[in-house]
Design a protein around this motif. Structure first.
Motif, PDB file in Angstrom:
ATOM      1  N   ASP A 278      29.263  42.464  26.604  1.00  0.00           N
ATOM      2  CA  ASP A 278      29.610  42.266  25.211  1.00  0.00           C
ATOM      3  C   ASP A 278      29.172  43.492  24.414  1.00  0.00           C
ATOM      4  N   LYS A 279      30.104  44.110  23.746  1.00  0.00           N
ATOM      5  CA  LYS A 279      29.807  45.290  22.929  1.00  0.00           C
ATOM      6  C   LYS A 279      30.277  45.044  21.506  1.00  0.00           C
ATOM      7  N   ASN A 280      29.515  45.498  20.555  1.00  0.00           N
ATOM      8  CA  ASN A 280      29.891  45.400  19.159  1.00  0.00           C
ATOM      9  C   ASN A 280      30.004  46.817  18.608  1.00  0.00           C
ATOM     10  N   THR A 281      31.226  47.251  18.392  1.00  0.00           N
ATOM     11  CA  THR A 281      31.463  48.617  17.932  1.00  0.00           C
ATOM     12  C   THR A 281      30.817  48.872  16.574  1.00  0.00           C
ATOM     13  N   TYR A 282      30.807  47.852  15.734  1.00  0.00           N
ATOM     14  CA  TYR A 282      30.171  48.031  14.420  1.00  0.00           C
ATOM     15  C   TYR A 282      28.694  48.388  14.588  1.00  0.00           C
ATOM     16  N   GLU A 283      28.008  47.685  15.477  1.00  0.00           N
ATOM     17  CA  GLU A 283      26.590  47.969  15.713  1.00  0.00           C
ATOM     18  C   GLU A 283      26.392  49.349  16.322  1.00  0.00           C
ATOM     19  N   ILE A 284      27.261  49.722  17.242  1.00  0.00           N
ATOM     20  CA  ILE A 284      27.139  51.031  17.889  1.00  0.00           C
ATOM     21  C   ILE A 284      27.152  52.154  16.851  1.00  0.00           C
ATOM     22  N   PHE A 285      28.027  52.021  15.834  1.00  0.00           N
ATOM     23  CA  PHE A 285      28.147  53.061  14.811  1.00  0.00           C
ATOM     24  C   PHE A 285      27.365  52.721  13.540  1.00  0.00           C
ATOM     25  N   ASP A 286      26.490  51.728  13.653  1.00  0.00           N
ATOM     26  CA  ASP A 286      25.617  51.334  12.541  1.00  0.00           C
ATOM     27  C   ASP A 286      26.420  51.024  11.277  1.00  0.00           C
ATOM     28  N   LEU A 287      27.466  50.181  11.450  1.00  0.00           N
ATOM     29  CA  LEU A 287      28.323  49.783  10.342  1.00  0.00           C
ATOM     30  C   LEU A 287      28.169  48.287  10.074  1.00  0.00           C
ATOM     31  N   GLU A 288      28.586  47.865   8.896  1.00  0.00           N
ATOM     32  CA  GLU A 288      28.556  46.445   8.553  1.00  0.00           C
ATOM     33  C   GLU A 288      29.573  45.700   9.417  1.00  0.00           C
ATOM     34  N   ASN A 289      29.168  44.551   9.965  1.00  0.00           N
ATOM     35  CA  ASN A 289      30.055  43.764  10.829  1.00  0.00           C
ATOM     36  C   ASN A 289      31.313  43.315  10.102  1.00  0.00           C
ATOM     37  N   ASN A 290      32.433  43.385  10.811  1.00  0.00           N
ATOM     38  CA  ASN A 290      33.735  42.883  10.352  1.00  0.00           C
ATOM     39  C   ASN A 290      34.261  43.571   9.091  1.00  0.00           C
ATOM     40  N   VAL A 291      33.840  44.806   8.866  1.00  0.00           N
ATOM     41  CA  VAL A 291      34.360  45.589   7.740  1.00  0.00           C
ATOM     42  C   VAL A 291      34.896  46.895   8.323  1.00  0.00           C
ATOM     43  N   PRO A 292      36.156  46.876   8.756  1.00  0.00           N
ATOM     44  CA  PRO A 292      36.703  48.080   9.390  1.00  0.00           C
ATOM     45  C   PRO A 292      36.790  49.251   8.420  1.00  0.00           C
ATOM     46  N   THR A 293      36.577  50.427   8.939  1.00  0.00           N
ATOM     47  CA  THR A 293      36.657  51.627   8.115  1.00  0.00           C
ATOM     48  C   THR A 293      37.990  52.344   8.314  1.00  0.00           C
ATOM     49  N   PHE A 294      38.755  51.919   9.339  1.00  0.00           N
ATOM     50  CA  PHE A 294      40.027  52.560   9.640  1.00  0.00           C
ATOM     51  C   PHE A 294      40.858  51.609  10.479  1.00  0.00           C
ATOM     52  N   ALA A 295      42.164  51.610  10.279  1.00  0.00           N
ATOM     53  CA  ALA A 295      43.066  50.793  11.087  1.00  0.00           C
ATOM     54  C   ALA A 295      44.125  51.691  11.712  1.00  0.00           C
ATOM     55  N   TYR A 296      44.271  51.606  13.011  1.00  0.00           N
ATOM     56  CA  TYR A 296      45.304  52.352  13.736  1.00  0.00           C
ATOM     57  C   TYR A 296      46.151  51.308  14.433  1.00  0.00           C
TER      58      TYR A 296
END
Length: 80
Positions: A2-20
């Motif tokens: 289980d990986k959480n990309t938000y945590e990896i980049f020290d970002l707030e959970n479920n608040v995307p910074t970019f959509a591709y």
């Protein structure tokens, strides 16, 4: 795993910074569309039955089961 990309980049959970978007990535040839294939496996559908195993598979099963049992109980020498 289980990986959480938000945590990896020290970002707030479920608040995307970019959509591709998928179709944008396909147009730009970064991704390709995919197809799913459903595959049924007999042992998952029907289970494994000891009496249907080959002699070799029975021996492997018994060895594995014995190892698991003695690992849980301790040494065979303690009981034999």
């Amino acid at each position: 795993m289980d990986k959480n990309t938000y945590e990896i980049f020290d970002l707030e959970n479920n608040v995307p910074t970019f959509a591709y978007e998928l179709y944008e990535a396909v147009e730009e040839k970064c991704l390709v569309l995919y197809n799913t294939v459903e595959v049924k496996q007999k042992f998952l559908e029907e289970g494994v039955h000891y009496d249907q195993l080959s002699d070799e598979d029975k021996a492997k099963y018994e060895e594995t089961l014995e190892d698991l049992l003695w690992n849980k109980l301790g040494s065979k020498d303690d009981y034999i």
